[in-house]
Every structure is written in structure tokens, then in C-alpha cells.
Design an enzyme around this catalytic site. Structure first.
Site, short mmCIF file in Angstrom:
data_model
loop_
_atom_site.label_atom_id
_atom_site.label_comp_id
_atom_site.label_asym_id
_atom_site.label_seq_id
_atom_site.Cartn_x
_atom_site.Cartn_y
_atom_site.Cartn_z
N HIS A 101 -2.69 3.12 -4.47
CA HIS A 101 -0.72 2.67 -4.81
C HIS A 101 -0.04 1.40 -5.32
O HIS A 101 -1.17 0.96 -5.56
CB HIS A 101 -0.45 3.31 -3.52
CG HIS A 101 -0.24 1.67 -2.41
ND1 HIS A 101 -1.14 1.80 -1.72
CD2 HIS A 101 0.31 1.10 -1.60
CE1 HIS A 101 -1.58 0.47 -0.78
NE2 HIS A 101 0.35 0.24 -1.33
N HIS A 246 -3.90 -0.63 -5.75
CA HIS A 246 -4.04 -1.23 -4.36
C HIS A 246 -4.77 -0.03 -3.29
O HIS A 246 -3.99 0.53 -2.88
CB HIS A 246 -3.73 -2.94 -3.93
CG HIS A 246 -2.27 -2.50 -3.00
ND1 HIS A 246 -1.39 -2.49 -3.81
CD2 HIS A 246 -1.90 -2.73 -1.95
CE1 HIS A 246 -0.25 -2.61 -3.43
NE2 HIS A 246 -0.87 -2.47 -1.82
C1 SIN Z 1 -0.50 -3.13 0.99
O1 SIN Z 1 0.62 -3.74 1.33
O2 SIN Z 1 -0.88 -1.52 1.43
C2 SIN Z 1 -2.11 -3.68 2.51
C3 SIN Z 1 -2.54 -4.09 1.27
C4 SIN Z 1 -3.30 -5.18 2.43
O3 SIN Z 1 -3.75 -4.71 3.89
O4 SIN Z 1 -4.88 -5.16 2.44
#
Ligand code: SIN
Length: 270
Positions: A101, A246
């Protein structure tokens, strides 16, 4: 790009760089801020080590790059509404961001970036993967690029937050954005749909939308577009939310992974 106030070491050719020689727990100089902006434009996500930042300094850091956004899906800390906790331990039933996302694309003006600080990291595991949506767009065939041009897609916060918080009675933001977006700083085109928030392409029948979105969601997972960050305690990742996706891996249960995120406001995608 050359840097005088920072040392920037790329991790892959397309995405990700480690940054050295800057203390993010103290206010940045104008020069450092400009060079970090340039590094973010060049490398899309920046990684920093040994930055034991407190809440006020975390907010100050975020404000160097724009106004802070209040998260439209989850509540911030009681004393710091601009900061959300990112936490998982042996009692967790889910973790934030387990699917590919970009943050909060359900907003009319999705964030320009997010700055995540972890004070506690598992001994191993818990990496965050980042994918370049420039690379994903550039790898499409000319015919697919032409097909996607001018299409728009719905990004629905209910799709993400209702399953997580079934007892909360509220409507989350829902917005329509171009499927191919132009980055406001670099002028490069990129894919701007993601499997968490995007529910359909507006201009085509539902079955066709499902098929195209399934293709794009699969396409952005190509390892050649990606970098993987191995967290240590007191690391920071700063990503450009406009041109990356990510995913947070949850392979470390029942260990604890914990920290805080601030989100820098963005503008309307075009
Ligand atoms: C997020 O902001 O989607 C969490 C990313 C993470 O915990 O690595």
C-alpha cells in the site's frame, strides 16, 4: 546528485538509500533539509541508523518537509495526535501495513511522506519492503501505458479500516485519483493504485477493472522494483508516499516491534 551536508549511499539502483552524517534528533539546517529533499526525490526512501528521537523532535523533523497530517484511519497519541504508534507483540491480532500500500490514499490529498521510527525491533525479521512505482510504471508496455492514461480509481478507507475495527461506527475517507499519477517534484509518471485502498477503476466495467487492478497489484510486487529494510533499534525510514508502496512483514511473532510514525501532508494527485 552531489551532497555536502550528508553522505548518501544507494542500496539499490532504483530505490532506497542509507543516509549518514545527520542527526535527526536535532533541528536540521536549511542545507540539510534541502539535501534530504533531493535525496528523497532521487532514492524514494531514506534509511537512518542510531536516531533515538523523542516525540517533539520527531514532529519537528516532519515539519521540516511540510505540515503534519492527522491520520484519518487510526487515532494518534493522546498528547501528540500527529503521531501514531506502530506496535506488535505477543498479544497482537494484526499489524499495520501487512499488504502492499501507499499510506492513506483514501484521502483527497494523500500524504507526501511518512517518517517511521522504531525504538524496538525484533532480533531478526520485521523488515519493511518498499517498491518504486516509477519503476513499475516504466516497466509497462507502451500499449498498457496508453490504456491506463486518463483512467481514475476509487480509494476507499472503509475497505481498510472497517474489517480492522468492526465495532467503530464511522465513515472513512473515500477519494478518486488518477491511475497514473505525475510526481509533483520530479515530473515522472508512476502507478498510483494499491491493493489496500483501491477498489475499482471508474471508467471501465467492474470485471475489467478487477482484472486490470489484479494485474497491476501483481506487477508492483516485482523484486526488481524493491528494496528491503532491516530494522535495528532507533532506526528511521522516511519514504516518499507519492511514488512508493510498502509492506510490513509480520514474520517475528511473538517478538515485539514498536515505534512511532509521523505523516507529512501532501497534495491532490494529478
Ligand atoms: C506502515 O506505515 O504501513 C507500517 C510500516 C511498518 O511497520 O514497517
Amino acid at each position: 546528485m552531489s551532497y555536502e551536508a550528508l553522505t548518501v549511499r544507494p542500496v539499490t539502483p532504483r530505490i532506497g538509500a542509507e543516509v549518514f552524517g545527520v542527526d535527526l534528533t536535532r533541528p536540521l539546517s536549511n542545507r540539510q533539509t534541502e539535501e534530504l529533499k533531493n535525496a528523497l526525490a532521487d532514492h524514494l526512501v531514506l534509511f537512518f541508523r542510531d536516531q533515538p528521537i523523542d516525540h517533539e523532535s520527531h514532529k519537528t523533523l516532519g515539519r521540516s518537509f511540510g505540515e503534519l497530517a492527522i491520520h484519518s484511519g487510526v487515532s494518534g497519541l493522546p498528547e501528540h495526535p500527529e503521531i501514531v504508534a506502530i506496535h506488535a507483540d505477543a498479544n497482537s491480532k494484526y499489524v499495520a501495513g501487512e499488504n502492499w500500500h501507499s499510506d492513506l490514499t483514501c484521502n483527497a490529498e494523500p500524504p507526501m511522506g511518512s517518517i517511521l521510527y522504531l525504538h524496538t525491533a525484533p532480533d531478526y525479521g520485521g523488515d519493511t519492503l518498499f517498491s518504486s512505482m516509477y519503476a513499475a510504471y516504466e516497466a509497462l508496455s507502451p500499449r498498457m501505458k496508453a490504456y491506463l492514461e486518463g483512467l481514475t480509481a476509487v480509494h476507499d478507507g472503509d475497505h481498510v479500516y472497517k474489517p480492522l475495527f468492526p465495532d467503530v461506527d464511522r465513515k472513512y475517507p473515500c477519494s478518486t485519483h488518477p491511475v497514473v499519477r505525475t510526481h509533483p517534484v520530479t515530473g515522472r509518471k508512476l502507478i498510483f493504485v494499491n491493493s489496500s485502498y483501491t477498489t475499482r477503476i471508474v471508467e471501465v466495467p467492474k470485471e475489467e477493472s478487477n482484472a486490470i487492478l489484479a494485474f497491476l497489484y501483481d506487477h508492483v510486487k516485482n523484486p526488481n522494483f524493491q528494496v528491503r529494510f532491516r530494522w535495528k533499534p532507533h532506526s528511521i525510514a522516511f519514504w516518499d508516499n507519492r511514488c512508493t508502496q510498502h509492506l510490513a512483514t509480520w514474520d517475528y511473532f511473538p517478538q515485539t516491534r514498536s515505534g512511532y510514525r509521523v505523516t507529512v501532508a501532501g497534495d491532490k494527485p494529478f
